[in-house]
Motif scaffolding. Structure first.
Motif, short mmCIF file in Angstrom:
data_model
loop_
_atom_site.label_atom_id
_atom_site.label_comp_id
_atom_site.label_asym_id
_atom_site.label_seq_id
_atom_site.Cartn_x
_atom_site.Cartn_y
_atom_site.Cartn_z
N VAL A 123 0.85 -1.18 0.00
CA VAL A 123 0.00 0.00 0.00
C VAL A 123 0.89 1.24 0.00
N THR A 124 0.68 2.15 -0.92
CA THR A 124 1.53 3.32 -1.03
C THR A 124 1.18 4.34 0.06
N PRO A 125 2.11 5.21 0.44
CA PRO A 125 1.82 6.21 1.47
C PRO A 125 0.66 7.14 1.09
N LEU A 150 -11.68 10.50 8.05
CA LEU A 150 -10.97 9.42 8.75
C LEU A 150 -9.77 8.93 7.94
N HIS A 151 -9.82 9.15 6.62
CA HIS A 151 -8.78 8.62 5.74
C HIS A 151 -7.76 9.69 5.30
N PRO A 160 -4.57 8.40 9.97
CA PRO A 160 -5.60 8.06 9.00
C PRO A 160 -5.42 6.63 8.47
N ILE A 161 -6.54 5.96 8.25
CA ILE A 161 -6.51 4.58 7.78
C ILE A 161 -6.94 4.50 6.33
N VAL A 189 -6.08 -1.05 7.72
CA VAL A 189 -4.82 -0.98 7.00
C VAL A 189 -4.35 0.47 7.04
N TYR A 190 -3.08 0.67 7.34
CA TYR A 190 -2.50 2.01 7.31
C TYR A 190 -1.67 2.16 6.03
#
Length: 294
Positions: free
Chosen positions: A180-182, A197-198, A212-213, A250-251
């Motif tokens: 997962v990319t930043p 939230l994201h 943030p998730i 997932v972060y």
């Protein structure tokens, strides 16, 4: 009470007519990581997600975002019989069934209703069901999604029952991972989900998260794309549906490990965090995850 099941259960929500273009499809595919591997820009199979020519296909999980794709504000929770706020809500589960391959552009009308309300004691699981129909009257897809609403419940209502998937006791037919990319959540939010939230660290902390998730629907799409590429020859039309429960977060920057078992008409899936440098190594991302073949 903040949730009145007598009003909410079975309530019909406003119908919505929406349109999408090939540009929306391309952005969605990029948002769930298509084209991110070295060589994907030269790979004909990978380019079926990212190049708007005659070979462009639509991964069917696009159905879960298409009606709200052009929304540019946080989602509203003005549901009949529900007085809740966004900080209480976590996406609980997601399902879809496609009744025909999704075209790369089109117009449809979706009708939504609150189909189930489960009383978990200290929380409520609220299910919405939507049916999308094309301009010509053809049924395109059906979606079901649940919200886990913290701090509600306790009236003694139906606790609900969701399918539990037991994974086979054998080596998976596919075992791969996706980094997962930043900026993945910041890109995916352009697909119509502006929930802070994201993206907003302060909002995420107020909701109980250190940062943030990633959107649950993004991890959902990542997993489906991975399974499609690994076990269905990259053919989006071979997917008939998918159901999954979101069992962990997932972060951005983490790695999702996808293991899948081909069981004939269905593919059973495990998605976990894979990082030897993190205490979250092995933490579940999706549970009870099943991809149905078309």
């Amino acid at each position: 009470m903040p949730i009145d099941p007598d009003i909410a259960l079975g309530a019909e929500l406003a119908t919505k007519t929406f349109s999408w273009t090939s540009s929306d499809v391309l952005l969605y595919h990029l948002g769930i990581g298509a084209g991110s591997r070295p060589g994907d820009n030269l790979d004909a199979k990978a380019l079926r997600y990212t190049n708007d020519d005659e070979n462009l296909q639509v991964l069917p999980s696009f159905a879960i975002v298409a009606p709200t794709f052009h929304d540019d504000e946080p989602p509203k929770l003005d549901l009949p019989g529900c007085d809740i706020n966004l900080a209480q809500v976590v996406h609980g589960a997601q399902e879809f069934i496609v009744h025909r391959p999704i075209p790369t552009s089109g117009t449809a009308t979706v009708s939504d209703r609150i189909s189930d309300i489960w009383d978990k004691g200290k929380a409520v699981v609220l299910w919405q069901e939507g049916v999308a129909v094309s301009e010509s009257g053809e049924k395109l897809w059906t979606t079901r999604s649940s919200m886990f609403i913290k701090g509600e419940g306790g009236w003694g209502g139906d606790r609900g029952n969701q399918r539990t998937v037991e994974l086979p006791d054998r080596k998976p037919d596919a075992d791969t991972s996706y980094d997962v990319t930043p900026q993945q959540a910041l890109l995916y939010r352009l697909c119509g989900d502006r929930n802070p939230l994201h993206s907003d660290p302060g909002f995420a902390q107020a909701a109980g998260f250190p940062a943030p998730i990633l959107h649950g629907r993004c991890s959902y799409g990542i997993v489906l794309r991975t399974v499609t590429d690994e076990l269905l020859g990259g053919d989006a039309a071979a997917v008939g549906g998918m159901e999954a429960r979101f069992s962990g977060v997932v972060y951005p920057g983490e790695t999702i490990r996808v293991q899948a078992w081909d069981e004939g008409a269905e593919i059973l899936v495990s998605a976990t965090i894979a990082s030897s440098r993190s205490e979250r190594d092995g933490a579940p991302v999706l549970a009870d995850c099943v991809v149905t073949k078309a």
